[in-house]
Design an enzyme around this catalytic site. Structure first.
Site, PDB file in Angstrom:
ATOM      1  N   PRO A 138       0.808  -1.231   0.000  1.00 22.41           N
ATOM      2  CA  PRO A 138       0.000   0.000   0.000  1.00 22.41           C
ATOM      3  C   PRO A 138       0.836   1.272   0.000  1.00 22.41           C
ATOM      4  O   PRO A 138       0.442   2.273  -0.601  1.00 22.41           O
ATOM      5  CB  PRO A 138      -0.823  -0.139   1.282  1.00 22.41           C
ATOM      6  N   GLY A 139       2.004   1.260   0.642  1.00 22.03           N
ATOM      7  CA  GLY A 139       2.834   2.455   0.681  1.00 22.03           C
ATOM      8  C   GLY A 139       4.169   2.293  -0.004  1.00 22.03           C
ATOM      9  O   GLY A 139       5.070   3.116   0.189  1.00 22.03           O
ATOM     10  N   ILE A 167      -1.654  -6.765  -6.764  1.00 23.62           N
ATOM     11  CA  ILE A 167      -0.916  -7.929  -7.243  1.00 23.62           C
ATOM     12  C   ILE A 167      -1.676  -8.606  -8.383  1.00 23.62           C
ATOM     13  O   ILE A 167      -2.749  -9.196  -8.180  1.00 23.62           O
ATOM     14  CB  ILE A 167      -0.644  -8.924  -6.106  1.00 23.62           C
ATOM     15  N   GLU A 253      10.865  -6.688 -17.285  1.00 22.38           N
ATOM     16  CA  GLU A 253       9.463  -6.281 -17.180  1.00 22.38           C
ATOM     17  C   GLU A 253       9.196  -5.028 -17.997  1.00 22.38           C
ATOM     18  O   GLU A 253       8.178  -4.929 -18.703  1.00 22.38           O
ATOM     19  CB  GLU A 253       9.135  -6.041 -15.705  1.00 22.38           C
ATOM     20  N   GLY A 375       6.591   0.815 -12.784  1.00 23.15           N
ATOM     21  CA  GLY A 375       7.511   1.954 -12.726  1.00 23.15           C
ATOM     22  C   GLY A 375       6.841   3.177 -13.315  1.00 23.15           C
ATOM     23  O   GLY A 375       6.673   3.277 -14.535  1.00 23.15           O
TER      24      GLY A 375
END
Length: 388
Positions: A138-139, A167, A253, A375
């Site tokens: 969450p953070g 996720i 990724e 990202g």
């Protein structure tokens, strides 16, 4: 489809084997995905039998050793896969597949022991076990160093507590590669360890399935770990060195996300060009309006620039060169590109572009997350700036 048509469509530096894989994938996706995935959007998941059939095609483990059901190919095979799932027009399907093949399972490939690979990799490449990677919290998203999940050694086991958020494959996955802090005194990104945790492990549960704006046929979850006991043989790589594994996998990724984004943008643009060549307004078809033609030509130019940037970064990776700067450029540029192109595609579809029955409407919702997930653009540009 002929080989020449494939090469003309992709414009990529691919050999005959990859062209053959592309053609096989394209046929499968046209008949088994694009024609059926509207129902998956309602169901919130990609059917497991579809993923197993992709395993039968041999496309879920192209980067892995043949003894595990793979093909021993390099990153260019991942680019082919990403482009073709991107062309499906269903971002949720593309995300489901690419997280499994190029974001989660590489943790096992890169850091796993021979025993771990023999235990899990054959089921992963076959599509019998679907993989997820659980690092985001969450953070702590792009800021991996902010991870709060903790694992404490207890005898030969580790006891893990924490929560993971956003996720992909979280609800319906089978094996999860989970990051947790294992050295409470380590600062920043140090002291993180990666663990392999299977569904059904006591204390591990899906907190909730998340309701998203797009990628609706991709299941996304909050995961909860409450005193989850993980045996030492489920540690991936070295204790306290998991951050380096996460960063290494981020490079792959981001290449595949860039390839996926460019393919989505190209597909949406092709649809839009076809549409404006037929849509009549003001005494003619829209294609006859110079302003519209030039904006679409500008979209095509930027898509081609993004595609070539993806190929350049992939070549750098194949050559074993440090390509963090190039890969960060790919993620920043292509994530913004697909949003910009889809904006124009919706605009030139007019009112129909805002209707749920039109693919570009769905694609525009799916595109938004690509400037965030994997990202954020701002984080990627900082990575570029550090290397200027």
């Amino acid at each position: 489809m002929t080989k020449q048509e494939t090469i003309t469509t992709t414009g990529g530096p691919f050999n005959e084997d990859l062209d053959m894989i592309r053609d096989q994938l394209r046929r499968f996706i046209q008949t088994e995905v694009t024609a059926k995935a509207d129902a998956w959007e309602e169901e919130g998941m990609v059917p497991r039998d579809v993923l197993r059939r992709m395993g039968d095609l041999g496309v879920l483990g192209m980067r892995y050793d043949e003894k595990y059901g793979g093909a021993g190919l390099d990153v260019m095979s991942s680019v082919v896969l990403a482009e073709e799932v991107g062309r499906s027009t269903f971002g949720g399907f593309a995300a489901t597949v690419l997280v499994h093949t190029d974001m989660a399972s590489p943790h096992l490939e890169n850091a796993g022991t021979p025993e771990q690979k023999a235990r899990w990799m054959p089921s992963i490449t076959a599509g019998d076990k679907i993989a997820a990677v659980a690092v985001t919290e969450p953070g702590a998203g792009s800021d991996v160093a902010g991870m709060r999940s903790r694992a404490v050694q207890d005898g030969s086991d580790w006891v893990l507590n924490g929560t993971k958020m956003f996720i992909t494959n979280g609800v319906h996955g089978d094996i999860y590669f989970v990051g947790a802090k294992t050295d409470p005194d380590a600062k920043g990104s140090r002291g993180i360890t990666m663990f392999a945790i299977e569904k059904g492990t006591p204390g591990f549960s899906v907190g909730r399935a998340l309701n998203k704006t797009g990628w609706l046929c991709s299941d996304t979850a909050e995961l909860i770990f409450e005193d989850v006991r993980v045996p030492a043989e489920n540690i991936l790589g070295e204790v306290n060195k998991g951050f380096y594994s996460v960063m290494k996998n981020f490079q792959n990724e981001r290449i595949v996300l860039g390839a996926m984004a460019c393919a989505e943008a190209q597909t949406a643009l092709d649809m839009t060009v076809d549409y404006v060549k037929q849509r009549k307004a003001f005494g003619g078809v829209l294609w006859d309006k110079q302003a519209i033609r030039q904006r679409l030509a500008d979209c095509q130019t930027r898509i081609e620039a993004g595609r070539q940037l993806v190929y350049h970064a992939a070549r750098q990776d194949v050559a074993g060169r440090d390509c963090v700067k190039e890969v960060s450029m790919v993620k920043a540029y292509c994530g913004e590109l697909v949003n910009s192109v889809l904006y124009d595609c919706v605009q030139f579809h007019g009112g129909m572009g805002y209707m749920r029955e039109t693919p570009v409407e769905r694609m525009s919702r799916d595109a938004r997350v690509q400037a965030i997930g994997g990202g954020a653009s701002e984080v990627m540009l900082e990575e570029v700036a550090k290397r200027m």
